[in-house]
Enzyme design. Structure first.
Site, PDB file in Angstrom:
ATOM      1  N   GLY A  18       0.780  -1.237   0.000  1.00 45.68           N
ATOM      2  CA  GLY A  18       0.000   0.000   0.000  1.00 45.68           C
ATOM      3  C   GLY A  18       0.808   1.281   0.000  1.00 45.68           C
ATOM      4  O   GLY A  18       0.255   2.362   0.205  1.00 45.68           O
ATOM      5  N   SER A  24       1.800   7.957   2.395  1.00 49.51           N
ATOM      6  CA  SER A  24       0.965   6.764   2.603  1.00 49.51           C
ATOM      7  C   SER A  24       1.092   6.224   4.026  1.00 49.51           C
ATOM      8  O   SER A  24       2.194   6.176   4.589  1.00 49.51           O
ATOM      9  CB  SER A  24       1.389   5.638   1.647  1.00 49.51           C
ATOM     10  N   ILE A  25      -0.029   5.763   4.567  1.00 45.09           N
ATOM     11  CA  ILE A  25      -0.009   5.109   5.883  1.00 45.09           C
ATOM     12  C   ILE A  25       0.941   3.909   5.819  1.00 45.09           C
ATOM     13  O   ILE A  25       1.682   3.640   6.763  1.00 45.09           O
ATOM     14  CB  ILE A  25      -1.435   4.675   6.278  1.00 45.09           C
ATOM     15  N   ASP A  69      -0.823  -5.471  -8.113  1.00 45.93           N
ATOM     16  CA  ASP A  69      -2.193  -4.982  -8.236  1.00 45.93           C
ATOM     17  C   ASP A  69      -3.067  -6.175  -7.882  1.00 45.93           C
ATOM     18  O   ASP A  69      -3.059  -7.185  -8.605  1.00 45.93           O
ATOM     19  CB  ASP A  69      -2.445  -4.507  -9.685  1.00 45.93           C
ATOM     20  N   VAL A  70      -3.784  -6.082  -6.773  1.00 43.76           N
ATOM     21  CA  VAL A  70      -4.541  -7.256  -6.308  1.00 43.76           C
ATOM     22  C   VAL A  70      -5.669  -7.636  -7.264  1.00 43.76           C
ATOM     23  O   VAL A  70      -6.257  -8.707  -7.142  1.00 43.76           O
ATOM     24  CB  VAL A  70      -5.090  -7.064  -4.869  1.00 43.76           C
ATOM     25  N   ILE A  97      -4.519  -0.853   1.707  1.00 43.08           N
ATOM     26  CA  ILE A  97      -5.014  -0.473   0.376  1.00 43.08           C
ATOM     27  C   ILE A  97      -6.535  -0.374   0.376  1.00 43.08           C
ATOM     28  O   ILE A  97      -7.221  -1.071   1.121  1.00 43.08           O
ATOM     29  CB  ILE A  97      -4.558  -1.461  -0.731  1.00 43.08           C
ATOM     30  N   TYR A 160     -18.407   9.427   3.519  1.00 45.07           N
ATOM     31  CA  TYR A 160     -17.595   8.193   3.466  1.00 45.07           C
ATOM     32  C   TYR A 160     -18.309   7.146   2.602  1.00 45.07           C
ATOM     33  O   TYR A 160     -17.680   6.246   2.052  1.00 45.07           O
ATOM     34  CB  TYR A 160     -17.305   7.668   4.877  1.00 45.07           C
ATOM     35  N   LYS A 167     -15.589  -1.049   4.996  1.00 49.25           N
ATOM     36  CA  LYS A 167     -14.708  -1.128   6.178  1.00 49.25           C
ATOM     37  C   LYS A 167     -15.375  -1.961   7.281  1.00 49.25           C
ATOM     38  O   LYS A 167     -14.680  -2.629   8.056  1.00 49.25           O
ATOM     39  CB  LYS A 167     -14.360   0.273   6.706  1.00 49.25           C
ATOM     40  N   THR A 198      -3.802  11.894   2.704  1.00 48.48           N
ATOM     41  CA  THR A 198      -3.090  11.014   1.767  1.00 48.48           C
ATOM     42  C   THR A 198      -3.790  11.082   0.413  1.00 48.48           C
ATOM     43  O   THR A 198      -4.837  11.713   0.285  1.00 48.48           O
ATOM     44  CB  THR A 198      -3.142   9.549   2.255  1.00 48.48           C
TER      45      THR A 198
HETATM   46  N1  LIG Z   1      -6.064   8.608   4.900  1.00 50.34           N
HETATM   47  C1  LIG Z   1      -6.980   8.417   5.819  1.00 50.34           C
HETATM   48  O1  LIG Z   1      -7.557   9.355   6.352  1.00 50.34           O
HETATM   49  C2  LIG Z   1      -7.321   7.026   6.255  1.00 50.34           C
HETATM   50  C3  LIG Z   1      -7.962   6.848   7.496  1.00 50.34           C
HETATM   51  C4  LIG Z   1      -8.286   5.556   7.903  1.00 50.34           C
HETATM   52  C5  LIG Z   1      -7.992   4.491   7.067  1.00 50.34           C
HETATM   53  N2  LIG Z   1      -7.366   4.692   5.881  1.00 50.34           N
HETATM   54  C6  LIG Z   1      -7.057   3.512   5.059  1.00 50.34           C
HETATM   55  O2  LIG Z   1      -5.661   3.376   4.990  1.00 50.34           O
HETATM   56  C7  LIG Z   1      -5.349   2.608   3.822  1.00 50.34           C
HETATM   57  C8  LIG Z   1      -4.217   3.289   3.067  1.00 50.34           C
HETATM   58  O3  LIG Z   1      -4.646   4.494   2.495  1.00 50.34           O
HETATM   59  P1  LIG Z   1      -3.805   5.855   2.564  1.00 50.34           P
HETATM   60  O4  LIG Z   1      -4.676   6.845   3.221  1.00 50.34           O
HETATM   61  O5  LIG Z   1      -2.455   5.592   3.076  1.00 50.34           O
HETATM   62  O6  LIG Z   1      -3.746   6.312   1.025  1.00 50.34           O
HETATM   63  P2  LIG Z   1      -2.711   5.969  -0.160  1.00 50.34           P
HETATM   64  O7  LIG Z   1      -3.343   6.508  -1.391  1.00 50.34           O
HETATM   65  O8  LIG Z   1      -1.361   6.447   0.181  1.00 50.34           O
HETATM   66  O9  LIG Z   1      -2.696   4.382  -0.175  1.00 50.34           O
HETATM   67  C9  LIG Z   1      -3.698   3.624  -0.820  1.00 50.34           C
HETATM   68  C10 LIG Z   1      -2.975   2.495  -1.504  1.00 50.34           C
HETATM   69  O10 LIG Z   1      -3.909   1.575  -2.080  1.00 50.34           O
HETATM   70  C11 LIG Z   1      -3.255   1.043  -3.205  1.00 50.34           C
HETATM   71  N3  LIG Z   1      -4.175   0.328  -4.098  1.00 50.34           N
HETATM   72  C12 LIG Z   1      -5.330   0.791  -4.661  1.00 50.34           C
HETATM   73  N4  LIG Z   1      -5.837  -0.155  -5.498  1.00 50.34           N
HETATM   74  C13 LIG Z   1      -4.976  -1.234  -5.434  1.00 50.34           C
HETATM   75  C14 LIG Z   1      -4.924  -2.493  -6.064  1.00 50.34           C
HETATM   76  N5  LIG Z   1      -5.860  -2.874  -6.967  1.00 50.34           N
HETATM   77  N6  LIG Z   1      -3.917  -3.349  -5.764  1.00 50.34           N
HETATM   78  C15 LIG Z   1      -2.934  -2.982  -4.878  1.00 50.34           C
HETATM   79  N7  LIG Z   1      -2.920  -1.781  -4.266  1.00 50.34           N
HETATM   80  C16 LIG Z   1      -3.922  -0.923  -4.537  1.00 50.34           C
HETATM   81  C17 LIG Z   1      -2.647   2.274  -3.874  1.00 50.34           C
HETATM   82  O11 LIG Z   1      -1.664   1.895  -4.808  1.00 50.34           O
HETATM   83  C18 LIG Z   1      -2.063   2.984  -2.658  1.00 50.34           C
HETATM   84  O12 LIG Z   1      -0.736   2.576  -2.427  1.00 50.34           O
HETATM   85  C19 LIG Z   1      -6.643   2.440   3.056  1.00 50.34           C
HETATM   86  O13 LIG Z   1      -7.213   1.188   3.396  1.00 50.34           O
HETATM   87  C20 LIG Z   1      -7.496   3.562   3.615  1.00 50.34           C
HETATM   88  O14 LIG Z   1      -8.877   3.312   3.481  1.00 50.34           O
HETATM   89  C21 LIG Z   1      -7.035   5.945   5.457  1.00 50.34           C
END
Ligand SMILES: NC(=O)c1ccc[n+]([C@@H]2O[C@H](COP(=O)([O-])OP(=O)(O)OC[C@H]3O[C@@H](n4cnc5c(N)ncnc54)[C@H](O)[C@@H]3O)[C@@H](O)[C@H]2O)c1
Length: 259
Positions: A18, A24-25, A69-70, A97, A160, A167, A198
Site C-alpha cells: 500500500g 501513505s499510511i 495490483d490485487v 489499500i 464516506y 470497512k 493522503t
Molecule cells: N487517509 C486516511 O484518512 C485514512 C484513514 C483511515 C484508514 N485509511 C485507510 O488506509 C489505507 C491506506 O490508504 P492511505 O490513506 O495511506 O492512502 P494511499 O493513497 O497512500 O494508499 C492507498 C494504496 O492503495 C493502493 N491500491 C489501490 N488499489 C490497489 C490495487 N488494486 N492493488 C494494490 N494496491 C492498490 C494504492 O496503490 C495505494 O498505495 C486504506 O485502506 C485507507 O482506506 C485511510
C-alpha cells in the site's frame, strides 16, 4: 521519537502492501517496522507508481520489492512465491489499500452501482482475505496481520459513503480471521487511524471537514500522523502484545470515544 525505539522486531520479516508515496499510511508502517528491526518486502501498484515507490523501498532497505495490483490475477501469488523463495517465512503482513470507483464513492450509498460496490469490496476487503490465506502457511512461528479501517465502519461519517459498509466488512473479516488463525499463533488486527491527508483521502468529498472535526473531537487535541499508525502496528507485532487479537485498534487521539 525514532531514536528511542528498540529493535524489538529484529529477525522478523514484514510484507507491506500500500505504499504510493511518502504520505501513505503504509510508508509510516514500513518505516516503523524497519526502525524496530524488521526486514521488509514492499510493493508498488503498477509501472506508473513504481518511480515513486522504488526510491522509498531503497531508503527502507527493503530486501524484496515487487509489483502488486490485487485485481490482476496471479500477481499476489507471485509476491508470495518471491517471499517463500527468498525468506522461507513471514512474520507480519500489513494491508493498507483501498479503492472504489470515483462515481460510486462520491455519490451516496443509495446510488452506488452493484459493480462499484463489488470492486470496492474486492480491492479493499477480500484482497486481505486472499493475502491472509497465502501468508498464513509462511507464518510457521506465528505472526501478525493488519488491515486499515476507519471510524466510518461503525458510525455514519458524512461523505464516506460505500467505504463505510466496506470497512465494516473488513473489520468483521479481521475478527473471523483472528478466530480461524489463532490456533496457529497468528494475530489479526483492524487498525482504525484518524483522518490523514493522503492520496486515497483526496477522493473523499469535503475531507478537510473530517480533519477539522477529528482534531476538535480528539481528547489528545491533535491529528495523528503516519508514524503514530506505524508504531502502533509495530507494537502489536511485538511480543508485548502477544495476547491481543481480533479487535479494532483506534489510533485517533481518542476521537472515537467523544460524541
Ligand atoms: N487517509 C486516511 O484518512 C485514512 C484513514 C483511515 C484508514 N485509511 C485507510 O488506509 C489505507 C491506506 O490508504 P492511505 O490513506 O495511506 O492512502 P494511499 O493513497 O497512500 O494508499 C492507498 C494504496 O492503495 C493502493 N491500491 C489501490 N488499489 C490497489 C490495487 N488494486 N492493488 C494494490 N494496491 C492498490 C494504492 O496503490 C495505494 O498505495 C486504506 O485502506 C485507507 O482506506 C485511510
Amino acid at each position: 521519537m525514532t531514536d528511542a525505539i528498540r529493535p524489538i522486531l529484529t529477525g522478523q520479516k514484514t510484507l507491506i502492501v500500500g505504499i504510493a508515496n511518502e504520505h501513505s499510511i503504509a510508508y509510516g508502517c514500513a518505516k516503523a517496522f524497519r526502525t524496530a528491526g524488521s526486514e521488509l518486502a514492499v510493493t508498488w501498484l503498477n509501472d506508473k507508481a513504481r518511480p515513486y515507490v522504488e526510491p522509498l523501498a531503497t531508503e527502507l532497505e527493503a530486501s524484496i520489492a515487487a509489483p502488486l495490483d490485487v485485481a490482476v490475477p496471479g500477481q499476489l501469488e507471485a509476491v508470495f512465491d518471491l517471499i517463500r523463495a527468498r525468506w522461507g517465512k513471514l512474520d507480519n503482513l500489513v494491508h493498507s489499500i483501498a479503492f472504489a470507483p470515483k462515481e460510486d464513492l462520491q455519490g451516496g450509498l443509495l446510488d452506488c452501482s452493484a459493480a462499484g460496490f463489488a470492486t470496492a469490496m474486492d480491492i479493499s476487503c477480500h484482497s486481505f482475505v486472499r493475502m491472509a490465506k497465502l501468508a498464513a502457511p509462511l507464518m510457521t512461528g506465528g505472526g501478525s496481520m493488519f488491515a486499515m479501517s476507519y471510524d466510518g465502519a461503525t458510525r455514519v461519517v458524512p461523505n464516506y459513503n460505500v467505504m463505510g459498509p466496506v470497512k465494516a466488512a473488513l473489520e468483521a473479516s479481521c475478527r473471523y480471521l483472528a478466530y480461524e488463525l489463532g490456533g496457529a499463533g497468528i494475530r489479526v488486527h483492524a487498525i482504525s487511524p484518524g483522518p490523514l491527508k493522503t492520496r486515497a483521502a483526496s477522493g473523499i468529498k469535503d475531507f478537510e471537514l473530517m480533519l477539522n472535526d477529528a482534531a476538535q473531537r480528539a481528547p489528545l487535541g491533535e491529528l495523528v500522523d503516519i508514524m503514530d499508525v506505524g508504531f502502533a502496528c509495530a507494537y502489536l507485532a511485538s511480543d508485548f502484545a502477544r495476547r491481543i487479537t481480533g479487535g479494532t485498534i483506534y489510533v485517533d487521539g481518542g476521537a472515537n470515544v467523544v460524541a
